[in-house]
Design an enzyme around this catalytic site. Structure first.
Site, short mmCIF file in Angstrom:
data_model
loop_
_atom_site.label_atom_id
_atom_site.label_comp_id
_atom_site.label_asym_id
_atom_site.label_seq_id
_atom_site.Cartn_x
_atom_site.Cartn_y
_atom_site.Cartn_z
N HIS A 17 10.31 37.27 94.71
CA HIS A 17 11.62 36.51 95.24
C HIS A 17 11.71 36.84 96.74
O HIS A 17 11.80 35.68 97.48
CB HIS A 17 12.85 36.93 94.55
CG HIS A 17 13.26 36.49 93.28
ND1 HIS A 17 13.41 37.37 92.38
CD2 HIS A 17 13.04 35.56 92.41
CE1 HIS A 17 13.70 36.83 91.00
NE2 HIS A 17 13.34 35.74 91.16
N LYS A 41 24.28 33.25 80.05
CA LYS A 41 23.30 34.28 80.03
C LYS A 41 24.10 35.53 80.23
O LYS A 41 25.12 35.74 81.00
CB LYS A 41 22.34 34.32 81.10
CG LYS A 41 21.21 33.52 80.95
CD LYS A 41 20.13 33.64 81.93
CE LYS A 41 19.02 32.80 81.88
NZ LYS A 41 18.24 32.87 83.10
N ARG A 95 4.56 30.62 89.93
CA ARG A 95 3.93 31.72 89.73
C ARG A 95 2.30 31.30 89.06
O ARG A 95 1.30 31.44 89.47
CB ARG A 95 4.36 32.91 88.84
CG ARG A 95 5.62 33.70 89.82
CD ARG A 95 6.36 34.24 88.78
NE ARG A 95 6.94 33.53 87.65
CZ ARG A 95 7.61 33.45 86.87
NH1 ARG A 95 8.29 34.99 86.81
NH2 ARG A 95 8.55 32.86 86.07
N SER A 133 11.61 38.50 86.51
CA SER A 133 12.79 39.21 86.29
C SER A 133 13.10 39.99 84.98
O SER A 133 13.47 41.08 84.55
CB SER A 133 14.15 38.46 86.71
OG SER A 133 13.99 38.47 88.15
O1 PNS Z 1 16.17 32.11 88.39
P1 PNS Z 1 16.10 31.07 87.38
O2 PNS Z 1 17.01 31.48 86.15
O3 PNS Z 1 15.02 30.77 86.82
O4 PNS Z 1 17.11 30.03 87.98
C1 PNS Z 1 17.22 28.78 87.37
C2 PNS Z 1 18.00 27.89 88.15
C3 PNS Z 1 19.55 28.65 88.54
C4 PNS Z 1 17.53 27.30 89.24
C5 PNS Z 1 18.64 26.59 87.36
O5 PNS Z 1 19.36 27.08 85.99
C6 PNS Z 1 20.02 26.07 88.02
O6 PNS Z 1 19.81 25.06 88.94
N1 PNS Z 1 21.09 25.98 87.21
C7 PNS Z 1 22.44 25.46 87.79
C8 PNS Z 1 22.92 24.27 86.98
C9 PNS Z 1 22.07 23.22 87.03
O7 PNS Z 1 22.10 22.49 88.28
N2 PNS Z 1 21.33 22.60 86.20
C10 PNS Z 1 20.34 21.42 86.39
C11 PNS Z 1 19.15 21.83 86.89
S1 PNS Z 1 17.96 20.66 86.60
#
Ligand code: PNS
Length: 160
Positions: A17, A41, A95, A133
């Protein structure tokens, strides 16, 4: 000012990150690291702790760009938060091919929801390509050493 949001769970932030934040700061004038409040989560580190860890890690690991990197928590849709802070770009790290499908789905969905916000991907540095993570969390939970996977600010909290 070109602002980008780098959204994620960051539970915890890894060296991968940090690499992405540093490179995003080379492209955008301001980078907002958005830490998601995800009610689905159960995180290892509390939200405030994740935000504090990222702030410390950016100040220590990326001192030259730290002034242009903000860290904040958000809930709801990433595109709504992007609009709120005036970010026209979402930053994500890739990645491996295995990341591609879900990232492509998210990028297309976000663009559908908000056509004025685009997603920019950085290929995570090769030395961090294996990091995640969730693996770090698992290692820390069983008392393993994560010092070479996460910044010192996170390693300290994981040990505790
Ligand atoms: O670190 P992560 O868990 O891979 O991040 C995922 C994240 C936070 C980028 C994604 O879950 C997100 O954007 N969540 C917010 C809700 C949202 O906008 N959902 C629609 C995404 S298409």
């Amino acid at each position: 000012m070109t602002t980008a949001i780098y959204p994620g769970s960051f539970d915890p932030i890894t060296l991968g990150h940090i690499d992405v934040i540093g490179r995003a700061a080379g492209l955008f004038e301001k980078v907002v690291v958005g830490v998601l409040v995800n009610p689905k989560k159960q995180p290892l580190l509390e939200l405030e702790e994740r935000v504090a860890t990222i702030r410390e890690a950016v100040e220590q690991g990326l001192p030259d760009v730290a002034a242009r990197v903000d860290v904040a928590s958000f809930d709801g849709l990433t595109v709504d938060y992007a609009r709120q802070i005036g970010a026209l770009f979402i930053v994500r790290g890739l990645r491996a091919i295995s990341d591609f499908e879900s990232e492509m789905q998210m990028a297309h969905t976000n663009r559908k929801l908000s056509p004025d916000v685009d997603t920019v991907f950085f290929m995570t540095a090769l030395e961090h390509a294996y990091l995640s993570s969730s693996l770090v969390k698992e290692i820390a939970t069983f008392g393993g050493d994560t010092d070479e996977m996460v910044p010192p600010a996170a390693a300290r909290r994981l040990r505790r």
